[in-house]
Motif scaffolding. Structure first.
Motif, PDB file in Angstrom:
ATOM      1  N   ARG A 107     -34.023 -80.210  89.518  1.00 16.04           N
ATOM      2  CA  ARG A 107     -34.283 -79.405  90.708  1.00 16.04           C
ATOM      3  C   ARG A 107     -33.645 -78.012  90.643  1.00 16.04           C
ATOM      4  O   ARG A 107     -34.167 -77.053  91.215  1.00 16.04           O
TER       5      ARG A 107
ATOM      6  N   THR B  23     -36.136 -75.337  89.136  1.00 15.74           N
ATOM      7  CA  THR B  23     -37.312 -74.805  89.844  1.00 15.74           C
ATOM      8  C   THR B  23     -36.917 -73.490  90.521  1.00 15.74           C
ATOM      9  O   THR B  23     -37.575 -72.469  90.335  1.00 15.74           O
TER      10      THR B  23
ATOM     11  N   ILE C 179     -39.282 -76.855  83.130  1.00 12.98           N
ATOM     12  CA  ILE C 179     -39.360 -76.697  84.590  1.00 12.98           C
ATOM     13  C   ILE C 179     -39.208 -75.217  84.962  1.00 12.98           C
ATOM     14  O   ILE C 179     -39.986 -74.674  85.753  1.00 12.98           O
TER      15      ILE C 179
ATOM     16  N   ASN D 180     -42.123 -72.699  86.650  1.00 12.07           N
ATOM     17  CA  ASN D 180     -41.889 -72.166  87.997  1.00 12.07           C
ATOM     18  C   ASN D 180     -41.695 -70.653  87.988  1.00 12.07           C
ATOM     19  O   ASN D 180     -41.457 -70.056  89.034  1.00 12.07           O
TER      20      ASN D 180
ATOM     21  N   VAL E  19     -40.722 -85.627  85.488  1.00  5.02           N
ATOM     22  CA  VAL E  19     -40.418 -84.504  86.402  1.00  5.02           C
ATOM     23  C   VAL E  19     -41.703 -83.781  86.837  1.00  5.02           C
ATOM     24  O   VAL E  19     -41.652 -82.633  87.260  1.00  5.02           O
TER      25      VAL E  19
ATOM     26  N   LEU F 121     -41.948 -81.516  89.738  1.00  5.92           N
ATOM     27  CA  LEU F 121     -41.246 -80.221  89.729  1.00  5.92           C
ATOM     28  C   LEU F 121     -42.020 -79.155  88.955  1.00  5.92           C
ATOM     29  O   LEU F 121     -41.568 -78.023  88.821  1.00  5.92           O
TER      30      LEU F 121
END
Ligand code: NAX
Length: 329
Positions: free
Chosen positions: A107, A110, A139, A143, A323, A326
């Motif tokens: 997390r 992101t 990730i 993002n 994941v 995400l």
């Protein structure tokens, strides 16, 4: 004097951060004529410790160090960054599985990917050190809308350096005599340190080291388990050697690679060597004289290597699937 470049570093108050910042500020990474700005990013509770680190940076009176910003705000932390070294995350403790880390740390990346896309310089390059680094880089990349995928890297250089030292000890030579050592796949215990293409003083490592059972067995497992062995011995994960490997990675990415050699870093796969496109996987890389990098093509992959590479790539696919929430589609 050149214009300063800006380096953003997350986890700057941590162990690796502490071993990294002073070498960057001293000029031993970007060069003795390259001024640097540091943007140091931490979580709120670690800001007091980070201020202590900033005091120590001040006390070094580094000639090349310009602005230092210490912050928990991602927009401020990545403003104008030319390089982002994403070190901060929760380190693996004894007994902790990588799958535990995936959930805890995924997390973080992101928000950092988004903040990089919003605030960093156009030529931003991102090196992820915090584990699980390949999937964290995946990730962050996914993002960071608008940032080209060839700007994202995950660190497998510590594994390469470890593998070179192990081969050198066995052959009775210096680690710098070992070249063409590629780590394939994931920075995890499935990684494959490829001895089949490694060279020792220009000769195949498999000619110099006659004990092929050792190469296929103990050598690989020693490299794969080195991180865990260091945690067991120190009670904490590798820090100085990890910072050193981050520095080696940046230097390898900004300096042309010696003719015929390569280095290991995880990049966004273009499908080379049958590694699924889009995964962040370690493979043989070289930096060209124009500063761009390429996957070295034509490195022989025998059946033994194929099986090992496939096993590590399968783990990367599993991690990615774990994941997927995400990763924006
Ligand atoms: P430390 O726990 O000493 O430092 C981590 C720092 O990150 C802490 O100061 C913490 O406050 C900070 N942090 C946590 N969440 C953050 C966030 N969201 N934003 C900014 N900062 C945050 O760990 P350290 O020993 O420095 O290790 C850092 C990471 O490197 C760990 O994930 C570790 O597993 C990983 N490693 C990666 C290696 C590699 O080869 N890729 C090898 C060494 C190391 O294991």
């Amino acid at each position: 004097m050149k214009e300063p470049i800006t380096i953003s570093i997350t986890g700057a108050a941590g162990h690796i951060g502490y071993a990294l910042l002073f070498r960057i500020a001293s000029g031993s990474v970007f060069g003795a004529d390259q001024p640097v700005n540091l943007r140091l990013i931490e979580i709120e509770p670690a800001l007091p410790a980070l201020h202590g680190v900033v005091m120590e940076l001040d006390d070094c009176a580094f000639p090349l160090l310009r602005e230092v910003v210490a912050t928990a705000d991602l927009d401020e932390g990545f403003a104008g960054a030319n390089w982002a070294l994403l070190v901060g995350s929760v380190p693996r403790k004894a007994g902790m599985e990588r799958s535990d880390l995936l959930g805890i740390n995924g997390r973080i990346f992101t928000g950092q990917g988004q903040a990089i896309a919003k605030n960093a310089a156009k030529n931003i390059r991102v090196l992820v050190v915090g584990n699980p680094c390949n999937t964290n880089a995946l990730i962050a990349k996914n993002n960071a809308a608008g940032v080209p995928s060839d700007r994202f890297f995950a660190m497998t250089r510590l594994d390469e350096n470890r593998a070179k030292s192990q081969l050198a000890f066995k052959a009775g030579v210096h680690a710098s005599d070992v070249t063409n050592l590629c780590i394939w796949g994931n920075h995890s215990s499935t990684q494959y340190p490829d001895f089949t293409n490694a060279k020792i003083n220009g000769k195949p490592a498999t000619d110099v080291i006659s004990d092929h059972d050792w190469l296929k067995g103990e050598f690989i497992s020693t490299v794969q388990q080195r991180g865990a062995a260091i945690i067991k011995a120190r009670g904490a994960s590798s820090a100085a050697s990890a910072a050193n490997a981050a520095i080696d990675t940046v230097k390898s990415l900004i300096q042309p690679t010696a003719d015929g050699d390569w280095f290991s870093v995880a990049v966004c796969s273009d499908g080379s060597y049958g590694i699924e496109k889009g995964l962040i996987a370690s493979m043989p890389i070289r930096t060209k004289s124009d500063g761009s990098w390429e996957v070295v093509q034509g490195v022989p992959v025998d059946d033994f290597s194929r099986e090992k590479i496939d096993a590590s790539v399968a783990e990367l696919i599993e991690e990615r699937d774990a994941v997927k929430d995400l990763i924006p589609s």
